[in-house]
Structures are given as C-alpha cells and as structure tokens.
Design an enzyme around this catalytic site. Structure first.
Site, PDB file in Angstrom:
ATOM      1  N   PHE A 118       0.850  -1.193   0.000  1.00  0.00           N
ATOM      2  CA  PHE A 118       0.000   0.000   0.000  1.00  0.00           C
ATOM      3  C   PHE A 118       0.884   1.241   0.000  1.00  0.00           C
ATOM      4  O   PHE A 118       1.758   1.394   0.860  1.00  0.00           O
ATOM      5  CB  PHE A 118      -0.901   0.028   1.243  1.00  0.00           C
ATOM      6  N   GLU A 119       0.658   2.123  -0.948  1.00  0.00           N
ATOM      7  CA  GLU A 119       1.449   3.340  -1.082  1.00  0.00           C
ATOM      8  C   GLU A 119       0.505   4.547  -1.141  1.00  0.00           C
ATOM      9  O   GLU A 119      -0.697   4.424  -0.973  1.00  0.00           O
ATOM     10  CB  GLU A 119       2.341   3.252  -2.337  1.00  0.00           C
ATOM     11  N   GLY A 120       1.093   5.719  -1.378  1.00  0.00           N
ATOM     12  CA  GLY A 120       0.282   6.918  -1.588  1.00  0.00           C
ATOM     13  C   GLY A 120      -0.619   7.231  -0.410  1.00  0.00           C
ATOM     14  O   GLY A 120      -0.173   7.384   0.724  1.00  0.00           O
TER      15      GLY A 120
END
Length: 334
Positions: A118-120
């Site tokens: 999971f990024e951003g």
C-alpha cells in the site's frame, strides 16, 4: 531473495514469463492486484495483455509455471497496491470484499499468500489516533482485521509480507499521524499499527529503502539514499525498535531479524536510491557481522539471521540480460 514481477503491466522493462524467472528468486510477488475503486475493497488481478507485453504466456502456462516454482520450494504471492493501486478499507463491507476478492485470486492461481504494498494515500491516521498499539482509524483497523481473517483462513503456511515506504515506518520515530496538535501529514508512520498487530503472523517486512526522502535514524542524524549507511540505519531501527514520535513511553518493539529483508532497486532504471553491489555487500556485512560499517554502527548488534533482500524488480534485473542484483546476491549468500 524477494522480487516483484511486472505481471499486469509492461513498465518498460520487458515481460518476463514466470517459467523464465531464475531460481535465485525465493519469493515472487505478482504485481499488482488493484481495486476496482479506491474504497471498494474489490481487488482484481488482470494479467498483462499481449498488446502491451510481448510474449506473455497463456493463463494455463502461467498457472503451471507457478506450480513448478512452488515445487522447487519457491513462494508466489499476489502483491496488492503499488503506485497506482490505492486501497482504503473505510468500511467493514469493503473489508469483507477485500477478503473474498483476495481469496479468489489466491485460489484461482494457487498462490502461497499475500504482499501488502500500500502506497500513496492508502493508509493514514485520523486525528486523535495516537497509539499504534490501539489504532482507531477505520482504514487501519479494517486492514488488520482482513489480514487476520486471511491468515486464519489459510493457516500457518500462509505467507504474509509487506513493502511499506520509509515514510510509513521509520518516519514514525519523529512523527506519528497528524501529531498531538494536528497539522502533520496523517500518513506519517501509518504502517506501524498494521506491522505491530500482525507481527506474529508476518513472514517478511521489506521496507522500500528507495524513492525516499532523508530519514532520521537512531543516532538522531538524517540519512539519505545512495550508500550502505542508509540501508544500515533504516534496518537497524526495525531490529532495535524505537520510540514512536520520540516518546520513550511508547516504544515500537523490534522485529526478529528473520522477519526482515532490505528493499532496494535492482538497477538505476528501477527507482531512486540504487546502490551498486559493493555498497549492497557493505550494508549486509555491517548488519550481519558488524564489519565494513560506515559512519552508522547498528545499535542492534550483529544480526546473522537477517533474512535477505527484496528488489524492484525481477524484470529490471533481467533487463539487458545483466542480472547484476541477483548474481551478486547469489555470490554473497550462496
């Protein structure tokens, strides 16, 4: 050694068939499962079309190659998220959809488990959510619940890995969420409650030591990408543990060395923060043997059980036929 495989997109590195992945790679992360919308929780894994990925194998060959890798003791996971796959499990309905849709992908392809990339803006902490041991933000609480459900469903052999960016982990030494008075980036340290809640079920944590700003280490100095010191300082924080947001009454406990791998780009094309084999080996020497250390000496002591390396990506390592990253790893840890 953990590697990401561009399985749903081309990304300029060329397509690599699962059957053609060298045996150097122990964990293969199929990239990426992405949601139908940010908050749906409905994860889909779409294989790269032939128009985009020349030479892509058929579904039957893809599945057979996965089984052949597993027969050699390799683990093949679905990686969820990536740069474009924002996942926010804001509701229990989204959580339940996440569990069922991820299960469907795992079952369809016969996979060993799940990687959370999971990024951003996928994870952030609501104002007032200040205790990583008792999180209250729905996107965090629902993710933890979903991961526990998946682990329980598939049992002890289910492989769970995570690939957070430094912003979501080590930055938590200085800042956690929006802070006691608000105003900070609510994503700071937002992976810490997830890692902590899953620490007994977590196979591997491989923080992305790339595409990162400067981060303060346990020596209270800022460390920047580009050399062995950055990898040593960032990894040592997880081996030693650290006070969250500087609060010594709120310690993030260390993880086992056997749960940790270091995330690095395979080539200069793959991401900012690339270091050559000599610097990779210096970092490994320092962390595992306390030799060849630079200005930062690990507080956690020699950790011979450090698990290994993660890289973005298998495709970039294959690019131009060099295999610099995996060949160096093979020679360091034969």
């Amino acid at each position: 050694m953990v590697g990401y495989l561009h399985a749903s997109f081309a990304n300029g590195a060329g397509y690599t068939k699962v059957a053609d992945i060298p045996d150097s790679w122990d964990v293969i992360n199929l990239s990426f499962g992405e949601p139908t919308s940010v908050t749906s929780g409905d994860i889909r894994f779409n294989r790269c079309p032939a128009t985009e990925c020349a030479g892509v194998e058929s579904d039957a060959d893809f599945k057979a190659a996965i089984a052949a890798k597993q027969a050699k003791g390799k683990k093949v996971l679905i990686s969820i998220g990536g740069q474009n796959g924002q996942v926010q499990l804001t509701t229990t309905a989204a959580r339940d959809t996440f569990v069922s849709s991820v299960s469907a992908i795992i079952d369809k392809w016969g996979l060993n488990g799940l990687d959370i990339d999971f990024e951003g803006h996928s994870l952030s902490l609501n104002t007032g959510d200040t205790d990583f041991k008792n999180p209250t933000s729905p996107v965090v609480v629902n993710l933890i619940s979903a991961l526990k459900t998946l682990k329980a469903k598939y049992g002890q052999n289910f492989v769970l890995t995570m690939a957070p960016e430094t912003f979501f982990v080590q930055l938590g030494y200085q800042y956690y969420g929006s802070g006691p008075w608000g105003g900070q980036d609510p994503r700071a340290g937002a992976y810490l409650p997830v890692i902590h809640a899953m620490r007994n079920d977590l196979t591997l944590l491989h923080v992305q030591d790339y595409n990162s700003g400067s981060i303060m280490g346990l020596d209270n100095q800022y460390h920047s990408m580009g050399g062995a010191d950055f990898h040593v300082a960032m990894t040592d924080m997880l081996l030693k543990g650290f006070p969250v947001a500087g609060n010594t009454a709120n310690m993030f406990p260390p993880l086992a060395a056997s749960q940790l791998a270091i995330g690095m780009p395979a080539t200069t094309n793959a991401g900012n923060g690339y270091v050559g084999p000599a610097e990779v080996n210096k970092a490994l020497d320092c962390l595992t043997k306390l030799t060849n250390c630079g200005t930062y000496v690990p507080r956690s002591g020699a950790q011979p059980n450090l698990r290994g390396l993660m890289t973005w990506s298998i495709n970039w390592d294959q690019y131009n036929g060099t295999r610099e990253f995996s060949k160096n790893f093979d020679s360091y840890w034969p």
